[in-house]
Scaffold this active site. Structure first.
Site, PDB file in Angstrom:
ATOM      1  N   ASN A  65     -17.825 -39.792  35.422  1.00 49.83           N
ATOM      2  CA  ASN A  65     -19.057 -40.301  36.023  1.00 49.83           C
ATOM      3  C   ASN A  65     -20.032 -39.144  36.232  1.00 49.83           C
ATOM      4  OD1 ASN A  65     -18.385 -43.148  36.499  1.00 49.83           O
ATOM      5  ND2 ASN A  65     -16.868 -42.350  37.949  1.00 49.83           N
ATOM      6  N   CYS A  73     -14.629 -46.427  31.798  1.00 53.39           N
ATOM      7  CA  CYS A  73     -15.969 -46.998  31.662  1.00 53.39           C
ATOM      8  C   CYS A  73     -15.946 -47.952  30.480  1.00 53.39           C
ATOM      9  CB  CYS A  73     -17.002 -45.894  31.447  1.00 53.39           C
ATOM     10  SG  CYS A  73     -18.687 -46.526  31.280  1.00 53.39           S
ATOM     11  N   GLU A 188     -22.901 -48.534  41.253  1.00 56.30           N
ATOM     12  CA  GLU A 188     -21.739 -47.864  40.675  1.00 56.30           C
ATOM     13  C   GLU A 188     -21.296 -46.654  41.492  1.00 56.30           C
ATOM     14  OE1 GLU A 188     -20.572 -47.255  36.656  1.00 56.30           O
ATOM     15  OE2 GLU A 188     -22.346 -48.309  35.918  1.00 56.30           O
ATOM     16  N   CYS A 198     -22.832 -52.456  33.924  1.00 57.57           N
ATOM     17  CA  CYS A 198     -21.517 -51.851  34.190  1.00 57.57           C
ATOM     18  C   CYS A 198     -20.471 -52.733  33.516  1.00 57.57           C
ATOM     19  CB  CYS A 198     -21.261 -51.752  35.687  1.00 57.57           C
ATOM     20  SG  CYS A 198     -19.588 -51.190  36.091  1.00 57.57           S
ATOM     21  N   THR A 200     -17.018 -52.630  33.257  1.00 59.08           N
ATOM     22  CA  THR A 200     -15.880 -53.083  34.058  1.00 59.08           C
ATOM     23  C   THR A 200     -16.350 -54.024  35.161  1.00 59.08           C
ATOM     24  OG1 THR A 200     -16.035 -51.061  35.398  1.00 59.08           O
ATOM     25  CG2 THR A 200     -14.435 -51.064  33.591  1.00 59.08           C
TER      26      THR A 200
END
Length: 258
Positions: A65, A73, A188, A198, A200
């Site tokens: 990240n 990710c 996030e 995003c 997921t």
């Protein structure tokens, strides 16, 4: 001073710096990742990925990240499959390892990437909300008028809530649009802001929508574009054969010294 050659990709507005590290030349510290992802002093991205060799699969994917923390990710994985195909590492189909284990993916005839996610063994109901781990932890709250919802303010509270410490959680806000379609906005963890999409998170949101009579495939709208989620909902409460499907596109390439 370190110099990296990179490619920039975006997947429904989630943007990534991707580095071909098959020769194991690079190793990034937390500070390095933060500098590279900084939108004022670096390249600018939600995260950075390293494509590395794997002894038996097509590649190993290392993802950080923007704050330097590792995770899975979903959108990034789809972008990595596009890049490895462009490099000739894969030929439109890929098997690789990521933060949460083995994944498979393929590039569809329309250019979208179909990524197999790992099974979800349980869904925690928290009142009218949900907590689902789809490789990364996600809190899902249903809301109305999602475009007006204060995602940053409310998402930050949930992300740092004592209920989810010490690791924290991603926070997703979902509007049920009807016709098997949902709109998702996400705060996030690791980016510490709302992102345009995003992977997921939308996967978790689609799974949560199945408790409101939604069925696979679920069409997902985000600020960054449209995705689709496929899944099997099982009698024991688990979810299998989960796929995240959507676009991933090359943006530009360059080099950075830092």
């Amino acid at each position: 001073m370190t110099k990296i050659n990179f490619k920039k990709y975006q997947a429904t507005g989630n943007d990534f710096v991707i580095v071909d590290n098959r020769d194991a030349k690079y190793s990034f510290s937390v500070d390095d990742v933060r500098k590279i992802c900084d939108r004022k002093f670096g390249i600018g991205a939600d995260g950075i990925m390293l494509i590395e060799k794997h002894p038996s699969l097509d590649f190993n994917l290392v993802y950080y990240n923007a704050d330097g923390s590792p995770s899975l990710c979903g959108n990034g994985s789809r972008a990595a499959v596009k890049m490895t195909s462009a490099l000739g590492i894969t030929n439109g189909k890929a098997k690789f390892t990521a933060y949460d284990g083995l994944h498979e993916a393929e590039i569809l005839p329309n250019g979208n990437v179909r990524l197999k996610m790992n099974d979800v063994k349980e869904v925690r109901k928290l009142g009218s909300s949900f907590f689902i781990n789809t490789g990364s932890p996600h809190f899902i709250q249903l809301v109305n008028e999602i475009r007006k919802f204060p995602v940053f303010e409310e998402g930050k509270k949930i992300r740092h809530s004592k209920d989810f410490q010490p690791a924290g959680t991603n926070a997703n806000f979902v509007e049920l649009l009807g016709n098997n379609s949902i709109f998702v906005r996400t705060y996030e963890r690791g980016v510490e802001n709302e992102t345009l999409s995003c992977g997921t998170g939308v996967t978790a949101a689609a799974i949560a929508s199945s408790f409101h009579q939604y069925t696979s495939p679920v069409a997902v709208k985000t600020l960054g574009g449209d995705l689709s989620i496929e899944f099997n909902k099982n009698h024991d409460g688990s979810f299998t054969d989960i796929y995240l499907i959507g676009p991933a596109e090359f943006v530009f390439e360059g080099s950075l010294s830092f």
